[in-house]
Design a protein around this motif. Structure first.
Motif, PDB file in Angstrom:
ATOM      1  N   ASP A   1      47.536  36.159  46.141  1.00  0.00           N
ATOM      2  CA  ASP A   1      46.494  35.553  45.291  1.00  0.00           C
ATOM      3  C   ASP A   1      46.707  36.089  43.879  1.00  0.00           C
ATOM      4  O   ASP A   1      46.400  37.245  43.596  1.00  0.00           O
ATOM      5  CB  ASP A   1      45.120  35.952  45.849  1.00  0.00           C
ATOM      6  CG  ASP A   1      43.979  35.651  44.885  1.00  0.00           C
ATOM      7  OD1 ASP A   1      44.141  34.793  43.992  1.00  0.00           O
ATOM      8  OD2 ASP A   1      42.906  36.287  45.041  1.00  0.00           O
TER       9      ASP A   1
ATOM     10  N   ASN B   1      40.371  30.303  47.273  1.00  0.00           N
ATOM     11  CA  ASN B   1      39.471  31.374  47.730  1.00  0.00           C
ATOM     12  C   ASN B   1      38.059  30.847  47.930  1.00  0.00           C
ATOM     13  O   ASN B   1      37.447  31.065  48.972  1.00  0.00           O
ATOM     14  CB  ASN B   1      39.457  32.523  46.718  1.00  0.00           C
ATOM     15  CG  ASN B   1      40.645  33.454  46.873  1.00  0.00           C
ATOM     16  OD1 ASN B   1      41.017  33.819  47.991  1.00  0.00           O
ATOM     17  ND2 ASN B   1      41.253  33.823  45.766  1.00  0.00           N
TER      18      ASN B   1
ATOM     19  N   ASP C   1      33.233  32.462  43.622  1.00  0.00           N
ATOM     20  CA  ASP C   1      34.312  33.409  43.352  1.00  0.00           C
ATOM     21  C   ASP C   1      34.228  33.736  41.863  1.00  0.00           C
ATOM     22  O   ASP C   1      34.812  33.034  41.042  1.00  0.00           O
ATOM     23  CB  ASP C   1      35.647  32.741  43.721  1.00  0.00           C
ATOM     24  CG  ASP C   1      36.854  33.638  43.446  1.00  0.00           C
ATOM     25  OD1 ASP C   1      36.671  34.829  43.159  1.00  0.00           O
ATOM     26  OD2 ASP C   1      37.981  33.114  43.543  1.00  0.00           O
TER      27      ASP C   1
ATOM     28  N   GLU D   1      39.167  38.557  48.696  1.00  0.00           N
ATOM     29  CA  GLU D   1      39.934  37.553  47.963  1.00  0.00           C
ATOM     30  C   GLU D   1      41.362  37.482  48.523  1.00  0.00           C
ATOM     31  O   GLU D   1      41.922  38.485  48.921  1.00  0.00           O
ATOM     32  CB  GLU D   1      40.000  37.934  46.480  1.00  0.00           C
ATOM     33  CG  GLU D   1      38.643  37.936  45.807  1.00  0.00           C
ATOM     34  CD  GLU D   1      38.675  38.571  44.415  1.00  0.00           C
ATOM     35  OE1 GLU D   1      39.759  38.852  43.898  1.00  0.00           O
ATOM     36  OE2 GLU D   1      37.579  38.784  43.861  1.00  0.00           O
TER      37      GLU D   1
ATOM     38  N   LYS E   1      34.556  30.233  40.085  1.00  0.00           N
ATOM     39  CA  LYS E   1      34.694  29.058  40.931  1.00  0.00           C
ATOM     40  C   LYS E   1      33.457  28.953  41.820  1.00  0.00           C
ATOM     41  O   LYS E   1      33.018  29.968  42.374  1.00  0.00           O
ATOM     42  CB  LYS E   1      35.954  29.179  41.809  1.00  0.00           C
ATOM     43  CG  LYS E   1      37.256  28.874  41.100  1.00  0.00           C
ATOM     44  CD  LYS E   1      37.772  29.943  40.152  1.00  0.00           C
ATOM     45  CE  LYS E   1      38.320  31.160  40.831  1.00  0.00           C
ATOM     46  NZ  LYS E   1      38.882  32.141  39.830  1.00  0.00           N
TER      47      LYS E   1
HETATM   48 MG   LIG Z   1      40.664  35.551  41.683  1.00  0.00          MG
END
Ligand SMILES: [Mg+2]
Ligand SMILES: Nc1ncnc2c1ncn2[C@@H]1O[C@H](COP(=O)(O)OP(=O)(O)OP(=O)(O)O)[C@@H](O)[C@H]1O
Length: 268
Positions: free
Chosen positions: A165, A255, A6, A146, A13
């Motif tokens: 999110d 996510n 992500d 996402e 991430k």
């Molecule tokens: Mg994000």
């Protein structure tokens, strides 16, 4: 190897099979390589060379780059996102060949943007990171929405859940009904925790809630919060959605953990 990334506007991430997630700053500086004073490298200090360009990334870019930026964009079909992803695969990925799932905001999760992202990733990449050269080959790539994807971590087989999110440059709103994405109840607001000159949590929570209420979300809906802003905004969002809760104890990586779940399903 299967991996999920992500490459967020603020933090990248990464998670691979049987690995805990890694988070590092998405900041990138270009053409910064000359240094008289070198420090002991931290785990997220990166010097990179790729496609004829070079520079710093991660904590090194934040602390030493003269030109560090973390591009905050509505789409992730661009060089910075690609470099963040490749750095993650170089540093944390096992082996040289990958099948990946990456994220894209809901609003720009369109066929043309997804195709652009896949084209950007598929194939061979020659990346040198902290003087280590690695040829990374990406054989398969899927692009996941996402926020909506994170909902799959908790969605029941029947009934509706909502996900918000809260990222650095965007907020994704998602609706999932019977474990299926609902397009009409899902969209992106292209401002996030770092888009304001002076972030006021209560005011931002009110803005986020108002956008959802305008699309007929109800005060009683089951709302799960993910992203780096979830923890700080949760107390204020409770005023509007009384059943809202953090998705689990690590909303920042929700996510990417969901992307890995999807990757296992798609790539087997
Ligand atoms: Mg994000
Ligand atoms: N320890 C931390 N380090 C960095 N950011 C943090 C931290 N704790 C909370 N935050 C907040 O989390 C935000 C980043 O959240 P997140 O990682 O979800 O964004 P992102 O995915 O990079 O951005 P986007 O979704 O817009 O691409 C920061 O802007 C900050 O407000």
């Amino acid at each position: 190897m299967i991996a999920a990334i992500d490459p967020g506007n603020r933090n990248t991430k990464f998670v691979g099979l049987q690995q805990n997630p890694f988070i590092f700053p998405s900041a990138i500086g270009v053409n910064d390589l000359e240094r008289n004073l070198k420090r002991d490298p931290g785990p997220y200090d990166f010097e990179w060379r790729y496609e004829g360009k070079c520079g710093f990334a991660g904590t090194l870019a934040l602390e030493e780059s003269e030109y560090a930026e973390s591009r905050k964009d509505d789409s992730k079909a661009h060089f910075d996102a690609k470099l963040r992803t490749l750095i993650a695969l170089h540093r944390f990925g096992a082996g040289n060949e990958f099948d990946i799932v990456v994220g894209q905001p809901i609003e720009t999760h369109t066929d043309s943007e997804k195709l652009a992202i896949k084209k950007m990733y598929l194939g061979r990449h020659d990346l040198t990171l902290n003087d280590q050269r690695k040829i990374i080959t990406i054989n398969r790539c899927e692009v996941s929405p996402e926020g909506a994807a994170a909902g799959l971590l908790v969605a029941p087989n029947t009934g509706m859940i909502r996900v918000i999110d809260i990222g650095s440059g965007s907020v994704n709103f998602a609706t999932i009904i019977n474990r299926k994405f609902n397009n009409r109840g899902s969209w992106t607001f292209t401002e996030g925790m770092e888009s304001k000159r002076d972030l006021q949590l209560a005011a931002f929570a009110r803005q986020i809630a108002s956008k959802a209420i305008a699309r007929k979300w109800l005060a009683t809906d089951k709302v799960y919060l993910v992203g780096g802003g979830a923890l700080e905004l949760h107390p204020f969002l409770m005023d509007y959605f009384r059943h809202s809760q953090l998705i689990d104890d690590d909303p920042s990586t929700a996510n990417v953990r969901a992307f890995l779940m999807i990757a296992r399903r798609v790539y087997g």
